[in-house]
Design a protein around this motif. Structure first.
Motif, short mmCIF file in Angstrom:
data_model
loop_
_atom_site.label_atom_id
_atom_site.label_comp_id
_atom_site.label_asym_id
_atom_site.label_seq_id
_atom_site.Cartn_x
_atom_site.Cartn_y
_atom_site.Cartn_z
N ALA A 102 0.82 -1.21 0.00
CA ALA A 102 0.00 0.00 0.00
C ALA A 102 0.85 1.27 0.00
O ALA A 102 0.49 2.27 -0.61
CB ALA A 102 -0.94 0.00 1.20
N ILE A 103 1.99 1.21 0.69
CA ILE A 103 2.85 2.41 0.76
C ILE A 103 3.96 2.41 -0.28
O ILE A 103 4.67 3.40 -0.44
CB ILE A 103 3.47 2.54 2.17
CG1 ILE A 103 4.33 1.32 2.48
CG2 ILE A 103 2.40 2.76 3.22
CD1 ILE A 103 5.23 1.47 3.66
N ALA A 104 4.08 1.31 -1.02
CA ALA A 104 5.16 1.18 -2.00
C ALA A 104 5.23 2.32 -3.00
O ALA A 104 6.33 2.83 -3.28
CB ALA A 104 5.06 -0.17 -2.72
N PRO A 105 4.10 2.78 -3.59
CA PRO A 105 4.20 3.88 -4.56
C PRO A 105 4.85 5.14 -3.99
O PRO A 105 5.66 5.79 -4.65
CB PRO A 105 2.75 4.14 -4.97
CG PRO A 105 2.03 2.87 -4.69
CD PRO A 105 2.71 2.29 -3.50
N ALA A 106 4.50 5.48 -2.75
CA ALA A 106 5.07 6.68 -2.12
C ALA A 106 6.55 6.50 -1.84
O ALA A 106 7.36 7.42 -2.06
CB ALA A 106 4.32 7.00 -0.83
N VAL A 107 6.94 5.31 -1.37
CA VAL A 107 8.35 5.05 -1.06
C VAL A 107 9.17 5.02 -2.34
O VAL A 107 10.28 5.58 -2.41
CB VAL A 107 8.50 3.73 -0.28
CG1 VAL A 107 9.98 3.42 -0.02
CG2 VAL A 107 7.74 3.79 1.04
N THR A 108 8.64 4.39 -3.39
CA THR A 108 9.35 4.34 -4.67
C THR A 108 9.54 5.73 -5.25
O THR A 108 10.61 6.06 -5.77
CB THR A 108 8.56 3.45 -5.67
OG1 THR A 108 8.48 2.12 -5.15
CG2 THR A 108 9.24 3.43 -7.02
N GLY A 114 12.70 0.16 -6.29
CA GLY A 114 11.55 -0.69 -6.59
C GLY A 114 11.82 -2.10 -6.12
O GLY A 114 12.95 -2.47 -5.81
N GLY A 115 10.79 -2.89 -6.07
CA GLY A 115 10.96 -4.27 -5.63
C GLY A 115 10.76 -4.40 -4.13
O GLY A 115 11.19 -3.53 -3.36
N ARG A 120 11.77 -3.11 1.65
CA ARG A 120 11.82 -3.58 3.04
C ARG A 120 13.07 -3.06 3.74
O ARG A 120 13.07 -2.81 4.94
CB ARG A 120 11.78 -5.11 3.11
CG ARG A 120 10.41 -5.67 2.83
CD ARG A 120 10.30 -7.13 3.22
NE ARG A 120 9.01 -7.67 2.84
CZ ARG A 120 7.88 -7.47 3.47
NH1 ARG A 120 7.88 -6.70 4.56
NH2 ARG A 120 6.75 -7.99 3.06
N GLU A 121 14.16 -2.90 2.98
CA GLU A 121 15.39 -2.38 3.57
C GLU A 121 15.28 -0.89 3.89
O GLU A 121 15.94 -0.40 4.80
CB GLU A 121 16.56 -2.60 2.61
CG GLU A 121 16.94 -4.07 2.45
CD GLU A 121 18.08 -4.26 1.46
OE1 GLU A 121 18.66 -3.24 1.02
OE2 GLU A 121 18.38 -5.41 1.12
N VAL A 122 14.45 -0.18 3.14
CA VAL A 122 14.32 1.28 3.33
C VAL A 122 13.30 1.62 4.41
O VAL A 122 13.46 2.60 5.13
CB VAL A 122 13.92 1.94 1.98
CG1 VAL A 122 13.64 3.42 2.17
CG2 VAL A 122 15.02 1.75 0.96
N VAL A 123 12.26 0.81 4.53
CA VAL A 123 11.17 1.12 5.47
C VAL A 123 11.49 0.55 6.84
O VAL A 123 11.61 -0.67 7.02
CB VAL A 123 9.83 0.54 4.95
CG1 VAL A 123 8.73 0.76 5.97
CG2 VAL A 123 9.47 1.17 3.62
N ALA A 124 11.58 1.46 7.83
CA ALA A 124 11.85 1.02 9.20
C ALA A 124 10.55 0.73 9.93
O ALA A 124 10.44 -0.26 10.67
CB ALA A 124 12.64 2.09 9.95
N ALA A 125 9.55 1.60 9.76
CA ALA A 125 8.27 1.41 10.46
C ALA A 125 7.18 2.19 9.73
O ALA A 125 7.46 3.19 9.06
CB ALA A 125 8.37 1.89 11.90
#
Length: 197
Positions: A102-108, A114-115, A120-125
C-alpha cells in the motif's frame, strides 16, 4: 416520520461520500525510513487508490436518492451497500500498520527504489493515523443507511408536484396543499392562499 427517513438516508450517503473525499487528501500513514531519510506522509488517495472514486460515487448516489422513485431507491440502496462493503474491505488492512504494497508507490517515488526486498530495507516502520478509523466508521454508517433505505424506501412519500404526472397532479389537486405544493403554486405565479380558487 417517513419524510425524516428519506432525509436520514440521503444525509448519511452524502456524509459518508464527503468524509471519504476529504479523507483521500489526508495522511493515512507515516513511513519512517531506515536510511536516515526524511519520513514520508502517505495520503489516503495513494494508500487506497479506489477511495476517492468510490467516495464520489457514494456522493452521487446520495444526490440521486433525494429525487429517486420507489424502484430506483432500492437500486441505489443496493449500490450503496456494495460500495460500503468494498470500502470496508479496502480500509480494514490499513487501520493498523499499512502493508508494504500500500505504501510502495510513495516510497518508490521518494527513493527511486523498486521491488519488495529493496523497499523492506528502506522502510523502518509504518504508523497509521486516525483517518483509516474515521473512514471505516463512515463506511459502517453508509452500510447501515443503505440497509435502512432498503427497508423503508417503499413507504417514503412521493416527491413534490413537479415530479408527478399530469394525471397524478389532477388527482392530488383536490386535497389540501402541503408546504412543497404551496411553493410550487407560488413559483407558477398563483397565490395558494386565495380561497376563490
Amino acid at each position: 416520520m417517513l419524510r425524516r427517513a428519506r432525509m436520514t438516508g440521503v444525509l448519511a450517503f452524502l456524509l459518508a461520500g464527503a468524509v471519504g473525499i476529504i479523507s483521500s487528501t489526508q495522511v493515512w500513514a507515516t513511513v519512517q525510513r531506515a536510511d536516515a531519510g526524511e519520513s514520508l506522509s502517505v495520503t489516503g488517495a495513494v494508500i487506497y487508490p479506489l477511495l476517492a472514486p468510490l467516495s464520489l460515487a457514494v456522493l452521487a448516489l446520495g444526490a440521486a436518492l433525494s429525487i429517486a422513485g420507489p424502484v430506483l431507491r432500492h437500486v441505489i440502496a443496493v449500490l450503496g451497500l456494495g460500495a460500503s462493503v468494498a470500502l470496508i474491505l479496502g480500509t480494514v488492512p490499513l487501520v493498523g500498520a499499512a502493508p508494504l504494497s500500500a505504501i510502495a508507490p510513495a516510497v518508490t517515488e521518494a527513493t527511486g527504489l523498486g521491488g519488495e526486498a529493496s523497499l523492506r530495507e528502506v522502510v523502518a516502520a509504518v504508523t497509521a493515523t486516525a483517518w483509516p478509523v474515521i473512514a471505516m466508521l463512515c463506511w459502517v454508517v453508509l452500510g447501515l443507511a443503505a440497509g435502512f433505505v432498503l427497508i423503508t424506501a417503499r413507504r417514503w412519500p412521493a416527491g413534490g408536484r413537479r415530479y408527478r404526472s399530469a394525471s397524478e397532479a389532477a388527482h392530488h389537486g383536490t386535497g389540501p396543499l402541503d408546504a412543497v405544493d404551496s411553493w410550487d403554486e407560488l413559483s407558477h405565479g398563483t397565490d395558494p392562499t386565495d380561497s376563490a380558487r
